[in-house]
Design an enzyme around this catalytic site. Structure first.
Site, mmCIF file in Angstrom:
data_model
loop_
_atom_site.group_PDB
_atom_site.id
_atom_site.type_symbol
_atom_site.label_atom_id
_atom_site.label_comp_id
_atom_site.label_asym_id
_atom_site.label_seq_id
_atom_site.Cartn_x
_atom_site.Cartn_y
_atom_site.Cartn_z
ATOM 1 N N LYS A 112 2.834 1.825 4.768
ATOM 2 C CA LYS A 112 2.859 1.440 3.366
ATOM 3 C C LYS A 112 3.385 2.593 2.495
ATOM 4 C CE LYS A 112 -1.195 -1.625 3.640
ATOM 5 N NZ LYS A 112 -0.637 -2.857 3.086
ATOM 6 N N ARG A 166 -4.282 -10.588 10.181
ATOM 7 C CA ARG A 166 -4.252 -11.860 10.917
ATOM 8 C C ARG A 166 -4.373 -11.638 12.416
ATOM 9 N NH1 ARG A 166 1.503 -12.964 8.264
ATOM 10 N NH2 ARG A 166 0.398 -11.707 6.720
#
Length: 514
Positions: free
Chosen positions: A268, A342
């Protein structure tokens, strides 16, 4: 902070000795005119002079007011007296008091006309929210002066249910906020498991914790893949609340527990990456919900599953293009290591099958796309079951912890196709929150399922930076609504008995996160 429910008339409230008296004033109360008590007369005078009205959040403060035993007096407008307006008013009043040398506050609802369960609950929860303060990693953190809030009502028996519910929620929300706020080095997977074990000491709650070897034995290859880049070992937390008969199918809550998310190899940007400590707020909400369940003791069975690990860019970390095998046997091509939430959730969803649940709800700070879609007002909600969806939406409305249902059309899954595995972990940018939900849906065929994307609601940025404790209130309201019919009947009859009504006998019937 401790809470106390006390039956007091308007006149008696004025003689209650305390550091601060907060009186909620509705439009209806002002329309009825001034009463004989000093507070009512003062409110009428302030309205006449234009210094006060009942707009939600409008405040008028006094110090050592004649005829009032409290040191400080705060009049707080609540508009029409709805739960939302009561929350606004109490929050404003308590925020104005919490930095002073105030230990005991009396919050008077005596001027409201028979406040409902929801109004009483909203008042207590707002007090709890305003009284929370993070202190764990501050060297000179001042202990909060506020120790006790007394809720004053004219009919204690009528208000008891709302009061109890509010206290339980306040404790659960505070726990969720605390763990959400802790920095990653003070909220590792091991420490998060420790918090679960502490909950396991409460009535009706049990906690089990699995480590890397047990998780590997279960075949959770997707979960293991995310954790392999971190020096911090993963933990798979299993909480159990047994409030109903053993044969009753449980509701399973699955909370994303990424205790820090760098994005892995797909790292990130540095700006605001510190906020990725909040990437375990789904897990924190499960802990908070179990804290509330232990307090409220509803007749329902609940399982809490928390896959907890870090997502780090170590030399052992998964790489874009790697293919892993999930617990379900489905293979996953990892196109973006920052879509790790996920990957841990899918194995936990498969694990949930063993409980033969009546419903499964996963809670995750999953996608920045959901923040773009809904901002910080409503959590995104996806479901394969209309009844479950409606129940969650209703719980969001009743708890003031709102959600909004988004679509799950099969066409959204097209972008998850890949030549090298059964499914890819990301699709394109368009509809990112939906394609993430479509990925999770592949692992939920055996039970009614809903997914709550709380990336926009789990924490606030800027000057108010911190965890919100959402969606603990939504989850608790949903679970209370699933209590067994016998328990609901008993609760209803108890409520009627408390208000003097006779029970009627009826025949038995069958960055953000990624």
């Amino acid at each position: 902070m401790d809470f106390e429910l006390k039956t007091l008339t308007r006149a008696r409230v004025c003689t209650e000795k305390c550091d601060a008296l907060v009186v909620l004033i509705s439009q209806e109360a002002l329309a009825q005119g001034a009463g004989d008590d000093p507070v009512s007369q003062l409110a009428a005078l302030a309205v006449k002079s234009g210094d006060f009205d009942a707009k939600p959040g409008k405040l008028l403060a006094g110090y050592r007011t004649v005829g009032i035993a409290a040191t400080r007096l705060v009049l707080a407008g609540v508009g029409d007296g709805s739960p939302k307006n009561v929350r606004t008013a109490v929050t404003a009043a308590m925020n104005g008091l919490k930095n002073g040398n105030i230990r005991r506050v009396v919050l008077s609802l005596a001027a409201l006309n028979e406040p409902s369960v929801e109004v009483v609950r909203a008042a207590v929860v707002a007090c709890g929210d305003a009284g929370y303060a993070y202190t764990l990693t501050k060297s000179k953190a001042a202990t909060a002066a506020l120790e006790r809030v007394v809720l004053a009502v004219t009919d204690g028996s009528r208000a008891q249910a709302g009061f109890d519910k509010g206290v339980g929620l306040a404790k659960g929300i505070a726990l969720a906020r605390e763990w959400g706020n802790r920095p990653a080095n003070h909220a590792t997977p091991i420490l998060l498991a420790g918090a679960a074990k502490e909950l396991g000491k409460l009535p009706k709650v049990k906690a089990d914790v699995l480590g890397p070897k047990e998780v590997a034995k279960l075949g959770m290859g997707s979960f293991l893949a995310v954790a392999q880049g971190s020096a911090e070992p993963l933990r798979f937390i299993v909480l159990r609340y047994d409030g109903a008969a053993k044969a009753a199918a449980p509701v399973v809550l699955v909370g994303k527990g990424i205790t820090f998310d760098t994005g892995g190899i797909s790292i990130k940007p540095a700006g605001e990456m510190d906020e990725m400590k909040f990437d375990m707020c789904g897990a924190a909400s499960v802990l908070g919900t179990f804290r509330a369940l232990a307090e409220l003791k509803p007749a329902i069975n609940v399982i809490g599953l928390i896959p907890a690990c870090e997502n780090m860019p170590d030399g052992h970390a998964i790489k874009p293009g790697d293919v892993v095998t999930s617990m379900s046997g489905q293979t996953i091509e990892i196109l973006n290591t920052d879509a790790e939430g996920r990957l841990v959730l899918c194995d936990a969803l498969t694990y949930a099958e063993r409980f033969k649940p009546q419903a499964v709800i996963d809670i995750a700070t999953l996608t920045g796309a959901c923040v773009v879609a809904l901002g910080g007002v409503r959590s995104g909600m996806f479901s394969s079951d209309d009844a479950l969806s409606k129940a969650l939406s209703d719980a969001g409305e009743s708890s003031l912890d709102l959600c909004w249902r988004l679509p799950l059309d099969d066409d959204y899954a097209e972008g998850l196709k890949t030549n090298f595995a059964d499914v890819a972990n990301v699709a394109g940018r368009a509809g990112g929150a939906i394609t993430a939900a479509k990925f999770l849906q592949r692992f939920t065929a055996k039970f009614p399922w809903a997914h709550l994307d709380i990336a926009g609601t789990a924490w606030k940025s800027g000057a108010a930076k911190g965890a919100t404790g959402r969606p603990v209130a939504l989850l608790v309201d949903y679970l209370l609504g699933q209590a067994t019919p016998i328990a609901k009947t008993k609760a209803k009859q108890a409520g009627k008995a408390a208000t003097g009504a006779r029970p009627v006998r009826k025949p038995a019937s069958k960055p953000r996160a990624a």
